[in-house]
Design an enzyme around this catalytic site. Structure first.
Site, PDB file in Angstrom:
ATOM      1  N   LYS A  18       0.821  -1.145   0.065  1.00 61.30           N
ATOM      2  CA  LYS A  18       0.050   0.144   0.025  1.00 61.30           C
ATOM      3  C   LYS A  18       0.833   1.273   0.117  1.00 61.30           C
ATOM      4  CE  LYS A  18      -2.271  -0.825   4.053  1.00 61.30           C
ATOM      5  NZ  LYS A  18      -1.564  -2.006   4.547  1.00 61.30           N
ATOM      6  N   ARG A  91      -9.356   1.435   9.284  1.00 64.38           N
ATOM      7  CA  ARG A  91      -8.877  -0.027   9.648  1.00 64.38           C
ATOM      8  C   ARG A  91      -9.792  -0.762  10.473  1.00 64.38           C
ATOM      9  NH1 ARG A  91      -2.881   0.842   9.424  1.00 64.38           N
ATOM     10  NH2 ARG A  91      -1.793  -1.107   9.564  1.00 64.38           N
ATOM     11  N   ARG A 130      11.668  -6.818   5.668  1.00 68.46           N
ATOM     12  CA  ARG A 130      11.582  -5.471   5.391  1.00 68.46           C
ATOM     13  C   ARG A 130      12.414  -4.349   6.266  1.00 68.46           C
ATOM     14  NH1 ARG A 130       5.579  -3.056   5.227  1.00 68.46           N
ATOM     15  NH2 ARG A 130       5.402  -3.190   7.510  1.00 68.46           N
ATOM     16  N   ARG A 163      11.189  -1.874  11.542  1.00 74.68           N
ATOM     17  CA  ARG A 163      10.426  -1.336  12.486  1.00 74.68           C
ATOM     18  C   ARG A 163      10.267  -2.207  13.665  1.00 74.68           C
ATOM     19  NH1 ARG A 163       5.224  -0.200   8.646  1.00 74.68           N
ATOM     20  NH2 ARG A 163       4.363  -0.916  10.212  1.00 74.68           N
ATOM     21  N   ARG A 174      -0.880  -8.785  14.078  1.00 76.19           N
ATOM     22  CA  ARG A 174      -1.343  -7.997  13.192  1.00 76.19           C
ATOM     23  C   ARG A 174      -2.341  -8.505  12.128  1.00 76.19           C
ATOM     24  NH1 ARG A 174       4.297  -5.286  11.398  1.00 76.19           N
ATOM     25  NH2 ARG A 174       3.028  -4.222   9.770  1.00 76.19           N
TER      26      ARG A 174
HETATM   27  P1  AMP Z   1       1.202   0.638   9.416  1.00 78.65           P
HETATM   28  O1  AMP Z   1       2.361   1.748   8.982  1.00 78.65           O
HETATM   29  O2  AMP Z   1       0.208   1.090   8.344  1.00 78.65           O
HETATM   30  O3  AMP Z   1       1.464  -0.940   9.135  1.00 78.65           O
HETATM   31  O4  AMP Z   1       0.593   0.889  10.723  1.00 78.65           O
HETATM   32  C1  AMP Z   1       1.412   0.780  11.708  1.00 78.65           C
HETATM   33  C2  AMP Z   1       0.676   0.512  13.029  1.00 78.65           C
HETATM   34  O5  AMP Z   1       0.057   1.919  13.346  1.00 78.65           O
HETATM   35  C3  AMP Z   1      -0.486  -0.284  13.060  1.00 78.65           C
HETATM   36  O6  AMP Z   1      -0.025  -1.785  13.470  1.00 78.65           O
HETATM   37  C4  AMP Z   1      -1.340  -0.052  14.043  1.00 78.65           C
HETATM   38  O7  AMP Z   1      -0.864  -0.363  15.461  1.00 78.65           O
HETATM   39  C5  AMP Z   1      -1.190   1.756  13.973  1.00 78.65           C
HETATM   40  N1  AMP Z   1      -2.166   2.222  12.837  1.00 78.65           N
HETATM   41  C6  AMP Z   1      -1.832   2.629  11.563  1.00 78.65           C
HETATM   42  N2  AMP Z   1      -3.066   3.093  10.908  1.00 78.65           N
HETATM   43  C7  AMP Z   1      -3.990   2.818  12.087  1.00 78.65           C
HETATM   44  C8  AMP Z   1      -5.446   3.050  12.262  1.00 78.65           C
HETATM   45  N3  AMP Z   1      -6.041   3.663  11.018  1.00 78.65           N
HETATM   46  N4  AMP Z   1      -6.135   2.575  13.399  1.00 78.65           N
HETATM   47  C9  AMP Z   1      -5.472   1.891  14.064  1.00 78.65           C
HETATM   48  N5  AMP Z   1      -4.295   1.876  14.279  1.00 78.65           N
HETATM   49  C10 AMP Z   1      -3.467   2.232  13.310  1.00 78.65           C
END
Ligand code: AMP
Length: 224
Positions: A18, A91, A130, A163, A174
């Site tokens: 994404k 989400r 990653r 990360r 996740r």
């Molecule tokens: P990502 O970079 O999109 O993989 O997001 C990393 C982490 O940020 C996720 O595993 C969640 O803990 C938090 N996060 C990101 N976007 C959201 C969202 N829309 N709602 C809740 N938690 C989020």
């Protein structure tokens, strides 16, 4: 290129590409790429209260509370307006409902919802490979690109990292959270906005996926 309609949601499991695709689309079409994960990591790196609150959830692979995610997106939209390519938002169905309401109030409906699909095995493989740049958001595969944590980011020069949620334990959480909380969002859009909902196989090469996404955005322009 300047599509008339510019409100796009990219859905998909972790590591479905994404962020990479949103970045490319953003450069090509001039639509702001908004990653809620990146916004939260920035808050966390700055040591703000919101960042510290969020880190307690993100490091375990759990979603931050809806209220917090909605708050950070509302603040972004207030500052930048309703043109966006959302990556990682909404989400949960609650977040999707909040977004719908905010866009209804602005009389600015969503133009596209695109789901990037990828099997769990490939997600695990990609996440464990990653290496990320938290400064510019670029991601690399350790084996494919030959980068390691600590190397300078080839794009912006900041130090690359793994990360803290790209771990074997956090991945399982996740994936579980994705199935439980985010897959219902797919059902939500299939039901409420079937004409703008599309699926793409994220296992294809990055260029092929980008071509398909671009076509959807360009089609969208023609319709607008
Ligand atoms: P990502 O970079 O999109 O993989 O997001 C990393 C982490 O940020 C996720 O595993 C969640 O803990 C938090 N996060 C990101 N976007 C959201 C969202 N829309 N709602 C809740 N938690 C989020």
């Amino acid at each position: 290129m300047n599509p008339l309609r510019q409100r796009i949601v990219l859905l998909g499991p972790p590591a479905s590409g994404k962020g990479t695709q949103a970045d490319r689309l953003s450069s090509t079409f001039g639509i702001p790429h908004v990653s809620t994960g990146a916004l939260l990591r920035t808050e966390c790196a700055r040591g703000t209260l919101l960042g510290r609150e969020a880190d307690a959830w993100t490091c375990k692979g759990l979603l931050v509370p809806d209220e917090l995610a909605v708050r950070i997106v509302a603040a972004w939209m207030k500052e930048n307006g309703p043109r966006f390519l959302f990556d990682g938002f909404p989400r949960t169905v609650t977040q999707a409902e909040h977004l719908d309401k905010a866009l209804r109030d602005l009389e600015a409906p969503l133009d596209l919802v695109i789901l990037l699909e990828l099997p769990d095995e490939e997600i695990r493989r990609r996440i464990l490979e990653r290496i990320s740049c938290l400064a510019c958001g670029a991601t690399f595969s350790a084996s494919l690109h030959g980068h390691a944590a600590g190397d300078p980011c080839p794009r912006c020069g900041a130090a690359l990292v793994r990360r803290n949620d790209d771990t074997a334990e956090a991945i399982e959480e996740r994936l579980r959270v994705y199935r439980e909380s985010t897959l219902p969002v797919v059902g939500y859009y299939q039901k409420t906005a079937p004409s703008i909902f599309h699926r793409i196989d994220a296992g294809e090469g990055s260029d092929a996926i980008f071509a398909k996404l671009s076509e959807l955005l360009e089609d969208n322009k023609d319709e607008g």
